[in-house]
Design a protein around this motif. Structure first.
Motif, mmCIF file in Angstrom:
data_model
loop_
_atom_site.group_PDB
_atom_site.id
_atom_site.type_symbol
_atom_site.label_atom_id
_atom_site.label_comp_id
_atom_site.label_asym_id
_atom_site.label_seq_id
_atom_site.Cartn_x
_atom_site.Cartn_y
_atom_site.Cartn_z
ATOM 1 N N ARG A 104 10.052 -6.654 49.042
ATOM 2 C CA ARG A 104 8.964 -7.610 49.295
ATOM 3 C C ARG A 104 9.492 -9.046 49.274
ATOM 4 O O ARG A 104 9.170 -9.848 50.168
ATOM 5 N N PHE A 105 10.304 -9.395 48.289
ATOM 6 C CA PHE A 105 10.804 -10.767 48.214
ATOM 7 C C PHE A 105 11.837 -11.023 49.307
ATOM 8 O O PHE A 105 11.878 -12.133 49.875
ATOM 9 N N ILE A 131 5.755 -16.593 45.461
ATOM 10 C CA ILE A 131 5.926 -15.149 45.646
ATOM 11 C C ILE A 131 6.748 -14.562 44.506
ATOM 12 O O ILE A 131 6.413 -13.502 43.959
ATOM 13 N N TYR A 132 7.822 -15.231 44.150
ATOM 14 C CA TYR A 132 8.711 -14.729 43.089
ATOM 15 C C TYR A 132 7.969 -14.616 41.761
ATOM 16 O O TYR A 132 8.056 -13.599 41.070
ATOM 17 N N ILE A 140 13.280 -8.520 39.880
ATOM 18 C CA ILE A 140 13.201 -8.346 41.333
ATOM 19 C C ILE A 140 14.532 -7.880 41.898
ATOM 20 O O ILE A 140 14.587 -7.178 42.905
ATOM 21 N N LEU A 180 5.263 -11.761 41.841
ATOM 22 C CA LEU A 180 5.803 -10.409 41.698
ATOM 23 C C LEU A 180 6.177 -10.105 40.245
ATOM 24 O O LEU A 180 6.182 -8.939 39.837
ATOM 25 N N HIS A 211 1.292 -19.485 46.967
ATOM 26 C CA HIS A 211 2.069 -18.912 48.076
ATOM 27 C C HIS A 211 1.300 -18.957 49.395
ATOM 28 O O HIS A 211 1.826 -19.414 50.419
ATOM 29 N N LYS A 229 9.680 -4.524 44.818
ATOM 30 C CA LYS A 229 9.750 -5.966 44.576
ATOM 31 C C LYS A 229 10.902 -6.607 45.322
ATOM 32 O O LYS A 229 10.759 -7.710 45.883
ATOM 33 N N LEU A 247 8.117 -19.585 48.405
ATOM 34 C CA LEU A 247 8.966 -18.530 47.840
ATOM 35 C C LEU A 247 8.881 -18.509 46.317
ATOM 36 O O LEU A 247 8.936 -17.432 45.704
ATOM 37 N N PHE A 297 16.996 -9.393 43.451
ATOM 38 C CA PHE A 297 17.144 -9.828 44.839
ATOM 39 C C PHE A 297 18.585 -9.697 45.325
ATOM 40 O O PHE A 297 18.849 -9.343 46.477
ATOM 41 N N SER A 338 10.111 -11.744 52.410
ATOM 42 C CA SER A 338 9.451 -13.051 52.318
ATOM 43 C C SER A 338 10.430 -14.174 52.628
ATOM 44 O O SER A 338 10.078 -15.163 53.295
#
Length: 524
Positions: free
Chosen positions: A212-213, A326-327, A368, A330, A147, A209, A323, A370, A216
């Motif tokens: 944060r994502f 990052i995913y 996460i 986490l 990342h 999480k 990304l 999302f 990002s």
């Protein structure tokens, strides 16, 4: 005061009395060999001195005075990857380097290259990795490397694009105008950062999480906007301000959630060490990204058209890798703090399987989220206050009428609206009273989970918002409330003990601003 050195049954014992004038040995049993101290102060170890179990006699120990052969003592020191052992050469005590194997402690002249590689790899590990961290930390650092490298490379390319947009390096540009634009976009970005942080403070703990994502993704999009500034130089201030607002919001989330992520890896309360190593990792990984960006510029420095179009080619690739890193990173963050969602996962597992899941297991189920897909299951549980438009009047009225001074919560049924279509769905509402502690919240949520299981098992029919519940429905609901409360009281203590044993931070439950709403009990 006396001190006794204990050794195995097949070896002799020695009693060590302490005297203010002198320190000497008094044997408890007759000893066949004496400890002699010669004029040259050479000490010969007796065979009876054994301080470790299964320690085999060394050659020469029982042969009395002789050549000064090194005697290996049963004490090994491991420090910074080196393994050393104490030796007695007849006159002095020495610390000699030995093989670092876990089973073999004998001297071994290993290959120089292998030793250099082992020492170097260990030094690199000690430089980047804290000493006491869980196994999932290494996976997190690997994805963090991916990342940070590609994110740093993208930021360099975006900065170059912005410099071209404001005309740095061209004689026709005005330095004062360029500086003014830069200051304006930074100032507006920092103001937006303050507003965002103040409005979303509790979400940094309860939805770490996802926030944060999400930020990002916002950061990645902001870099794309910055790359567009050379194509629209007249709109530089607008585009740069939008991009900087998004970057400042992402930075605020990164700083706010970083401490919680680091704390999840601090097994021995070494939060400072974990945070310091994280800074070292960030600096080194970012420098690798700078090197990649510099290399790309060197490859295309002779062709300005290709150099100008390079960011648009690498942006979708680098941002996707960024990304993805990052995913995946986490996923390897296992938070031990309790939120409403994590506690609900734990309670459902306890009810269904009779055991408490570990933070790693809950992390896999939690994900996460999302797209905020949670809450779409049947009979969702919500913590908060009654909404007058969503209530079922008679059930809510009965729940409030049955309250006493000893109750710190009540449970009722409500109608909720889900999705873009705002479709109605019935759920369970947990209302907390002022002064309710962690045990009350856990008790109420556990009771609500028992109620949901009973409703799903019995196939309870939904109650229309326009039609009032019948007498039989009210009676069944009252019985369900009482049975679920008894079941929750029976298992609350062993549940709490098992959660503490698995490392859950059960002293506090983190709730969102809406979930923190409380009611007051008035006894008229």
């Amino acid at each position: 005061m006396q001190s006794t050195l204990y050794s195995p049954a097949n070896s002799r014992q020695f009693h060590f009395p302490w005297n203010a004038q002198q320190f000497h040995f008094i044997p408890r049993k007759p000893i066949s060999k004496k400890l002699e101290l010669s004029s040259s102060r050479t000490l010969t170890l007796a065979a009876s001195l054994r301080t470790s179990i299964n320690y085999e006699p060394e050659r020469g120990l029982d042969e009395g005075p002789g050549p000064n052969l090194p005697v290996r003592l049963p004490v090994v020191i491991r420090h910074s990857g080196r393994v050393s052992r104490y030796m007695w050469d007849g006159s002095s005590l020495k610390l000699v380097s030995v093989d670092g194997g876990a089973l073999s402690l004998c001297l071994d002249f290993e290959d120089g290259f292998r030793k250099l590689f082992r020492v170097s790899s260990l030094a690199v590990r000690n430089f980047f990795i804290p000493k006491q961290v869980p196994d999932n930390y290494m996976d997190y650092v690997k994805w963090k490397l991916l990342h940070r490298v590609f994110s740093s490379a993208l930021q360099v390319l975006a900065t170059q694009a912005m410099f071209r947009a404001i005309g740095i390096g061209y004689s026709r540009s005005l330095p004062s105008a360029a500086a003014l634009n830069w200051v304006l976009k930074d100032g507006l970005g920092r103001l937006s950062r303050c507003i965002y942080t103040a409005s979303l403070a509790s979400a940094f703990d309860t939805n770490l999480k996802r926030v944060r994502f999400s930020t990002s993704v916002l950061f990645s999009l902001s870099i794309g906007v910055e790359l567009l500034t050379p194509a629209f130089p007249r709109q530089f201030l607008l585009l740069a301000t939008i991009a900087n607002i998004a970057k400042q919001i992402s930075l605020a989330c990164y700083l706010a959630t970083g401490s919680a992520i680091h704390r999840s890896f601090a097994l021995a309360d070494n939060l400072g060490e974990v945070s310091a190593k994280a800074q070292i990792q960030t600096v080194c990984f970012d420098n690798l990204g700078l090197m990649i960006a510099a290399l790309l510029n060197m490859l295309f420095k002779n062709n300005q058209r290709l150099l100008a179009g390079l960011p648009f080619v690498v942006y979708p690739i680098f941002s996707a890798i960024d990304l993805f890193g990052i995913y995946q990173g986490l996923k390897h963050v296992h938070l031990q703090t309790l939120t409403k969602d994590r506690l609900e996962i734990i309670l459902n597992s306890w009810i269904e399987l009779g055991c408490v899941p570990s933070p790693a297991d809950v992390s896999k189920k939690e994900g996460i989220d999302f797209l905020q897909s949670k809450g779409k299951e049947l009979w969702p549980i919500r913590i908060g206050c009654i909404k007058t438009k969503d209530q079922i009047p008679k059930l809510s009225m009965m729940a409030m009428q049955s309250l006493s001074t000893d109750d710190f919560y009540f449970i009722c049924m409500e109608n909720s609206h889900r999705g873009l279509t705002r479709s109605k769905q019935q759920g369970i509402l947990l209302c907390l009273r002022e002064g309710a502690g962690t045990a009350d919240v856990m008790m109420g949520l556990l009771q609500a989970c028992y109620i949901r299981k009973a409703l799903l098992f019995s196939g309870w029919e939904t109650i229309s918002e326009t039609n009032e519940p019948e007498g039989s429905v009210l009676k069944e609901w009252t019985k369900l409330i009482e049975d679920s409360k008894r079941a929750a009281e029976r298992v609350l203590s062993p549940l709490d003990d098992q959660m503490l044993a698995l490392g859950w931070a059960a002293k506090n439950i983190l709730l969102t601003t809406e979930e923190q709403a409380r009611y007051s009990f008035v006894d008229d």
